[in-house]
Design an enzyme around this catalytic site. Structure first.
Site, short mmCIF file in Angstrom:
data_model
loop_
_atom_site.label_atom_id
_atom_site.label_comp_id
_atom_site.label_asym_id
_atom_site.label_seq_id
_atom_site.Cartn_x
_atom_site.Cartn_y
_atom_site.Cartn_z
CG ASP A 102 -2.08 0.92 1.10
OD1 ASP A 102 -2.41 1.31 -0.03
OD2 ASP A 102 -2.68 1.26 2.14
CG HIS A 141 -3.88 10.49 2.56
ND1 HIS A 141 -4.88 10.42 3.50
CD2 HIS A 141 -3.04 9.46 2.82
CE1 HIS A 141 -4.67 9.37 4.29
NE2 HIS A 141 -3.55 8.77 3.90
CD GLU A 166 -5.93 5.10 4.61
OE1 GLU A 166 -5.22 4.39 3.87
OE2 GLU A 166 -5.48 5.88 5.47
CD GLU A 183 -5.49 2.87 -0.11
OE1 GLU A 183 -4.73 2.17 -0.80
OE2 GLU A 183 -5.33 3.06 1.11
CG ASP A 194 -5.92 0.56 3.81
OD1 ASP A 194 -5.98 -0.49 4.45
OD2 ASP A 194 -5.02 1.41 3.96
NE ARG A 239 -7.64 6.75 9.53
CZ ARG A 239 -6.93 6.54 8.42
NH1 ARG A 239 -5.68 6.10 8.49
NH2 ARG A 239 -7.47 6.74 7.24
CD GLN A 283 -2.91 4.42 10.67
OE1 GLN A 283 -4.13 4.46 10.52
NE2 GLN A 283 -2.08 4.93 9.79
CE LYS A 307 -3.56 2.20 7.28
NZ LYS A 307 -4.31 3.06 6.35
CB THR A 364 -7.61 -4.55 2.43
OG1 THR A 364 -6.69 -4.30 3.49
CG2 THR A 364 -7.42 -3.52 1.33
CD GLU A 401 -6.93 12.91 4.15
OE1 GLU A 401 -6.56 13.82 3.39
OE2 GLU A 401 -7.02 11.72 3.79
#
Lengths: 390, 390
Positions: free
Chosen positions: A106, A113, A179, A181, A213, A217, A220, A233, A237, A338
């Site tokens: 990844d 970002h 996420e 992607e 993904d 948080r 993480q 993570k 996925t 975000e």
């Protein structure tokens, strides 16, 4: 014999022909293409047993000349009458993981970002690390937990530490995120000790698809120093079920927005591999973001060149993903951390103020790109619903 | 019929019986055990086709009851006469990668190693990160570049930045290093959404082996923030060819040296999975270090429990490794960056002062553990030679 109807304006017209693996009525999974609102059985259409397989890998390994020949053959066959047994209404098929994932890397290729995450995870420091504009930063993810769109996502548990706590606590993630992607799959690999130049991208990579993904948080933030994300993570996925071949994305190719400083020679491109793809992120059916892939700083050809420049081999089924796709505007951000600025600026979803994912929430990411002659290339969608922690 | 001779004091006596995959004279690879100086063909010995396979995976997937039954059957058979065709002198067989690697996670479980690396990579900061004593820190490595002992290692190229340079340069790594580690392979996995408690370790993990996690320190230092090591590690990871079953390590089990603070409940062990294993690192035939595994802070049962506590699935063939094994003494450090303190304190190898690996260098890591009744359990060795960059 029958014909395959394609509704006017369908993003799955004959210029797309994405590949997937599907089954009907509990039968054996097999390879097909999507055309309009149908899945077309390629073993039945072309009489080739490489498609009577539960994954795309055997076909991917056959290489670019064969991919082109098969695409031409499909295009020709579906323009006329085809065996009725080869055509299944899309609503009647079960979609499976389209390929066996070998290694999964990844990346972190959106400047917006990476800058936003830097501000959120490391307040007071420079948002971008010194290496970020010199190489496409990436890390290996967990191949075994790549799941197909539609798979429910069990809320992960793990360690997280509140800023004012002395020690971490264990429990379900309370900052579960997405996420949005774009992913790529390697068809033809490269031996150990060699590398894949940017110019050879289309000889090795078969196609592209959407990736969610999922990211815890809180897990993480506590775990990621110094060796990077792991448990935050690795629980799941999700990928979209239809792999859009690079051949369908010719009209979508655009130059990168610009790289300054100029990257080292092994990362330079002779021809552009930026992609003009628009994504839509829906949270419980309400659009919350429209990230655009054409804003990405690093191209997928640069990612693959970087990944192999040290002599690492590539294999059929290797998957790599772009990292979160975020543009400069607030509505272009492809992760909720975000969009809500770390949970401090809630967004409104179906009339409620929301920050991170609640049990029962569903997220759907979809995308389109320009096709030839004003057509649209659809990626379909990657969707998933959150189940309570066990 | 014949008997299998075992030299007195052999670390491959009948109390060991490690499993590997070998071929003879270019024939098909198959599963065997090592006994004394022989490889014994298990398909021929036991008449079971699960061993007529080029990898251990089918057997690993059969589970702990079956592993125990096969070990008992082998023990009984090799004590008497066996078919001559089942026995091959070890010098006449080619050894292959013993299992297909699914996912590969590398941990960082030695307090001495993590502290030393912290001092070297982040001078002036606390050597251990705040999370280190609360969870076994780890990251995913590249499964596709796991190679068997004896495979030559091409010196990787990549980006590295000198401390006084404005920008990175590209070229062959000039700080190529080793990491002496212990690896573990999962036989029986666990479904996504579930986890494996420490108490179930031996139901899931089949055995242990040696790992050399080759590391390009210059590439790693430049790339590793914020997502962890990638190109600095992904070019190659070597493993020893014989998998020592956990059943052979019963006499080697010891308590951990001590964990303070006490870890969260999911990481606590009911019975110890520390292992009393002594490693020897030889550089061009000269011993340069003797790391001991019993000094490790985190146990392999804790690693597996952590890796799955978020609901990540495990699969047959999943590999995880301990991270560099370093003890408190200088001669106990399992990486050259520690032994030579970042290259500032060279070691003497065959009369020459040396820091990192030169082309043509060969590194061999071997290990032994106590077996029952005063016997010795051998892990054999993992070896590799450095070829010049391409």
């Amino acid at each position: 014999m029958t014909t395959v109807d394609v509704p006017a304006g369908s993003p799955f017209g004959p210029e797309n022909l994405p590949y997937g693996v599907y089954s009907v009525g509990g039968g054996a999974p097999r390879v097909g293409v999507r055309l309009g609102d149908s899945a077309v059985d390629l073993a039945a259409l072309l009489g080739d047993d490489v498609f009577a397989a539960p994954s795309l890998n055997p076909f991917l390994a056959q290489g670019a000349a064969r991919w082109a020949a098969v695409r031409a053959a499909i295009t020709e066959r579906v323009a006329g009458k085809v065996p009725a047994a080869a055509v299944h209404p899309i609503g009647e098929v079960a979609l499976h993981l389209p390929f066996e994932v070998a290694d999964y890397v990844d990346f972190y290729a959106s400047e917006h970002h990476a800058s936003n995450l830097g501000r959120l995870f490391r307040p007071g420091s420079e948002p971008l690390m010194p290496n970020w504009k010199h190489l496409p930063v990436g890390y290996h993810g967990r191949s075994g937990t790549v799941v197909v769109s539609g798979t429910d996502i069990v809320r992960p548990s793990g360690q997280r530490k509140a800023p004012d706590a002395d020690a971490p606590a264990f429990g379900p993630s309370v900052r579960l995120d997405i996420e949005a992607e774009l992913g790529f799959v390697v068809g033809v690999g490269s031996p150990i000790g060699t590398s894949i130049p940017t110019s050879a991208f289309a000889e090795h990579v078969f196609g592209a698809f959407l990736v969610n993904d999922w990211s815890a948080r809180d897990l993480q933030a506590w775990e990621y120093v110094p060796l990077g994300p792991n448990l935050g993570k690795s629980f799941a996925t999700s990928v979209s079920p239809w792999i859009v071949p690079l051949a369908a994305l010719e009209a979508a190719r655009v130059p990168l927005p610009g790289q300054d400083p100029q990257p080292l020679p092994y990362l330079r491109e002779q021809e552009p591999w930026g992609l003009d793809i628009d994504l839509v992120v829906e949270w419980n059916g309400e659009e919350v973001a429209r990230p655009c892939y054409r804003e990405m700083y690093w191209s997928p050809a640069q990612m693959l060149a970087h990944m192999t420049v040290n002599g690492a081999s590539a294999r059929t089924g290797d998957m790599f993903a772009s990292g979160t796709i975020s543009g400069p505007g607030k509505h272009e951000r492809g992760a909720f951390i975000e969009l809500t600025w770390g949970g401090k600026e809630p967004v409104t979803v179906k009339g409620e103020e929301r920050t991170f994912l609640l049990d029962g929430d569903e997220v759907t990411i979809s995308a389109t790109a320009p096709g030839p002659d004003g057509t649209t290339i659809g990626f379909g969608e990657v969707t998933g619903r959150i189940l309570p922690a066990r």
